[in-house]
Design a protein around this motif. Structure first.
Motif, PDB file in Angstrom:
ATOM      1  N   GLN A   1      26.603  -6.002 -30.402  1.00 48.88           N
ATOM      2  CA  GLN A   1      27.887  -6.156 -29.725  1.00 48.88           C
ATOM      3  C   GLN A   1      28.221  -4.938 -28.874  1.00 48.88           C
ATOM      4  O   GLN A   1      29.230  -4.909 -28.200  1.00 48.88           O
ATOM      5  CB  GLN A   1      29.006  -6.380 -30.757  1.00 48.88           C
ATOM      6  CG  GLN A   1      28.944  -7.720 -31.430  1.00 48.88           C
ATOM      7  CD  GLN A   1      29.087  -8.861 -30.439  1.00 48.88           C
ATOM      8  OE1 GLN A   1      29.801  -8.784 -29.445  1.00 48.88           O
ATOM      9  NE2 GLN A   1      28.371  -9.937 -30.704  1.00 48.88           N
ATOM     10  N   ARG A   2      27.397  -3.929 -28.914  1.00 47.30           N
ATOM     11  CA  ARG A   2      27.612  -2.713 -28.120  1.00 47.30           C
ATOM     12  C   ARG A   2      26.839  -2.806 -26.813  1.00 47.30           C
ATOM     13  O   ARG A   2      25.806  -3.461 -26.738  1.00 47.30           O
ATOM     14  CB  ARG A   2      27.145  -1.490 -28.895  1.00 47.30           C
ATOM     15  CG  ARG A   2      27.930  -1.264 -30.165  1.00 47.30           C
ATOM     16  CD  ARG A   2      27.273  -0.182 -30.992  1.00 47.30           C
ATOM     17  NE  ARG A   2      28.095   0.114 -32.138  1.00 47.30           N
ATOM     18  CZ  ARG A   2      28.785   1.235 -32.270  1.00 47.30           C
ATOM     19  NH1 ARG A   2      28.736   2.156 -31.334  1.00 47.30           N
ATOM     20  NH2 ARG A   2      29.519   1.434 -33.332  1.00 47.30           N
TER      21      ARG A   2
ATOM     22  N   LEU B   1      32.505  -2.071 -27.623  1.00 47.22           N
ATOM     23  CA  LEU B   1      33.465  -2.808 -26.809  1.00 47.22           C
ATOM     24  C   LEU B   1      34.772  -2.974 -27.565  1.00 47.22           C
ATOM     25  O   LEU B   1      34.807  -2.950 -28.787  1.00 47.22           O
ATOM     26  CB  LEU B   1      32.914  -4.201 -26.475  1.00 47.22           C
ATOM     27  CG  LEU B   1      31.777  -4.267 -25.482  1.00 47.22           C
ATOM     28  CD1 LEU B   1      31.267  -5.695 -25.393  1.00 47.22           C
ATOM     29  CD2 LEU B   1      32.235  -3.806 -24.119  1.00 47.22           C
ATOM     30  N   ARG B   2      35.848  -3.178 -26.836  1.00 50.68           N
ATOM     31  CA  ARG B   2      37.142  -3.428 -27.471  1.00 50.68           C
ATOM     32  C   ARG B   2      37.264  -4.883 -27.912  1.00 50.68           C
ATOM     33  O   ARG B   2      38.067  -5.209 -28.754  1.00 50.68           O
ATOM     34  CB  ARG B   2      38.274  -3.094 -26.503  1.00 50.68           C
ATOM     35  CG  ARG B   2      38.339  -1.626 -26.204  1.00 50.68           C
ATOM     36  CD  ARG B   2      39.477  -1.312 -25.284  1.00 50.68           C
ATOM     37  NE  ARG B   2      39.439   0.094 -24.931  1.00 50.68           N
ATOM     38  CZ  ARG B   2      40.085   0.611 -23.932  1.00 50.68           C
ATOM     39  NH1 ARG B   2      40.848  -0.160 -23.167  1.00 50.68           N
ATOM     40  NH2 ARG B   2      39.999   1.892 -23.673  1.00 50.68           N
ATOM     41  N   ARG B   3      36.460  -5.750 -27.329  1.00 48.76           N
ATOM     42  CA  ARG B   3      36.483  -7.173 -27.678  1.00 48.76           C
ATOM     43  C   ARG B   3      35.670  -7.415 -28.942  1.00 48.76           C
ATOM     44  O   ARG B   3      34.805  -6.626 -29.312  1.00 48.76           O
ATOM     45  CB  ARG B   3      35.871  -7.996 -26.556  1.00 48.76           C
ATOM     46  CG  ARG B   3      36.621  -7.914 -25.269  1.00 48.76           C
ATOM     47  CD  ARG B   3      35.898  -8.722 -24.229  1.00 48.76           C
ATOM     48  NE  ARG B   3      36.667  -8.772 -23.006  1.00 48.76           N
ATOM     49  CZ  ARG B   3      36.565  -9.729 -22.127  1.00 48.76           C
ATOM     50  NH1 ARG B   3      35.730 -10.707 -22.316  1.00 48.76           N
ATOM     51  NH2 ARG B   3      37.298  -9.703 -21.041  1.00 48.76           N
ATOM     52  N   GLU B   4      35.951  -8.543 -29.551  1.00 52.12           N
ATOM     53  CA  GLU B   4      35.207  -8.910 -30.752  1.00 52.12           C
ATOM     54  C   GLU B   4      33.794  -9.384 -30.409  1.00 52.12           C
ATOM     55  O   GLU B   4      32.845  -9.080 -31.108  1.00 52.12           O
ATOM     56  CB  GLU B   4      35.955  -9.993 -31.512  1.00 52.12           C
ATOM     57  CG  GLU B   4      35.384 -10.274 -32.877  1.00 52.12           C
ATOM     58  CD  GLU B   4      36.260 -11.210 -33.655  1.00 52.12           C
ATOM     59  OE1 GLU B   4      35.699 -12.134 -34.262  1.00 52.12           O
ATOM     60  OE2 GLU B   4      37.486 -11.034 -33.653  1.00 52.12           O
ATOM     61  N   THR B   5      33.681 -10.153 -29.316  1.00 50.56           N
ATOM     62  CA  THR B   5      32.368 -10.621 -28.875  1.00 50.56           C
ATOM     63  C   THR B   5      32.101 -10.147 -27.454  1.00 50.56           C
ATOM     64  O   THR B   5      33.013 -10.001 -26.651  1.00 50.56           O
ATOM     65  CB  THR B   5      32.280 -12.160 -28.907  1.00 50.56           C
ATOM     66  OG1 THR B   5      33.291 -12.693 -28.057  1.00 50.56           O
ATOM     67  CG2 THR B   5      32.465 -12.690 -30.317  1.00 50.56           C
ATOM     68  N   LYS B   6      30.848  -9.928 -27.160  1.00 49.06           N
ATOM     69  CA  LYS B   6      30.447  -9.459 -25.841  1.00 49.06           C
ATOM     70  C   LYS B   6      30.319 -10.657 -24.903  1.00 49.06           C
ATOM     71  O   LYS B   6      29.620 -11.620 -25.214  1.00 49.06           O
ATOM     72  CB  LYS B   6      29.101  -8.735 -25.964  1.00 49.06           C
ATOM     73  CG  LYS B   6      28.685  -8.031 -24.729  1.00 49.06           C
ATOM     74  CD  LYS B   6      27.517  -7.044 -24.864  1.00 49.06           C
ATOM     75  CE  LYS B   6      26.501  -7.278 -25.891  1.00 49.06           C
ATOM     76  NZ  LYS B   6      25.352  -6.379 -25.778  1.00 49.06           N
ATOM     77  N   PRO B   7      30.999 -10.633 -23.732  1.00 51.88           N
ATOM     78  CA  PRO B   7      30.913 -11.756 -22.785  1.00 51.88           C
ATOM     79  C   PRO B   7      29.510 -11.877 -22.189  1.00 51.88           C
ATOM     80  O   PRO B   7      28.757 -10.908 -22.108  1.00 51.88           O
ATOM     81  CB  PRO B   7      31.913 -11.398 -21.696  1.00 51.88           C
ATOM     82  CG  PRO B   7      32.705 -10.266 -22.196  1.00 51.88           C
ATOM     83  CD  PRO B   7      31.938  -9.620 -23.295  1.00 51.88           C
TER      84      PRO B   7
END
Length: 111
Positions: free
Chosen positions: A25-26, A33-39
């Motif tokens: 996820q990094r 990332l600040r999001r839970e999942t990576k776009p």
């Protein structure tokens, strides 16, 4: 290290680099990332940067071994890009196809 061992190590590095964006996820495995999942667009950009980086490493190794780069046309890089996509297939399957299952093993309905 012999040339044969070097080829195998380089191939394994290519496979690892192609799958890295899908397994973490990094960004590049380093920046959280600040999001839970990576776009997906970040995954795609990261994947293209890793393709260029691995191409540069390969060119550096070829220059060190043979003294110069063999001239390549656009077809070589186009085929290389699709080969890198084939190497990334296990990571894609893990993230998007196997990621649909719950912890209990049941599959979520497709939307």
């Amino acid at each position: 290290m012999s040339i044969e061992v070097g080829r195998v190590v380089l191939l394994l590095l290519f496979i690892a680099a192609a799958n890295l964006p899908f397994f973490t996820q990094r960004i590049f495995g380093l920046v959280p990332l600040r999001r839970e999942t990576k776009p997906f667009f970040i995954i795609l950009a990261e994947w293209l940067v890793l393709f260029a980086l691995m191409g540069g490493i390969s060119a550096l190794i070829e220059t060190r071994l043979y003294g110069s780069l063999y001239p390549q046309g656009g077809h070589f890089y186009f085929i290389g890009l699709f080969l890198f996509a084939v190497f990334a297939f296990p990571g894609y399957v893990f993230r998007y196809l196997l990621g649909r299952t719950h912890k209990g093993g049941r599959q979520t309905p497709a939307r």
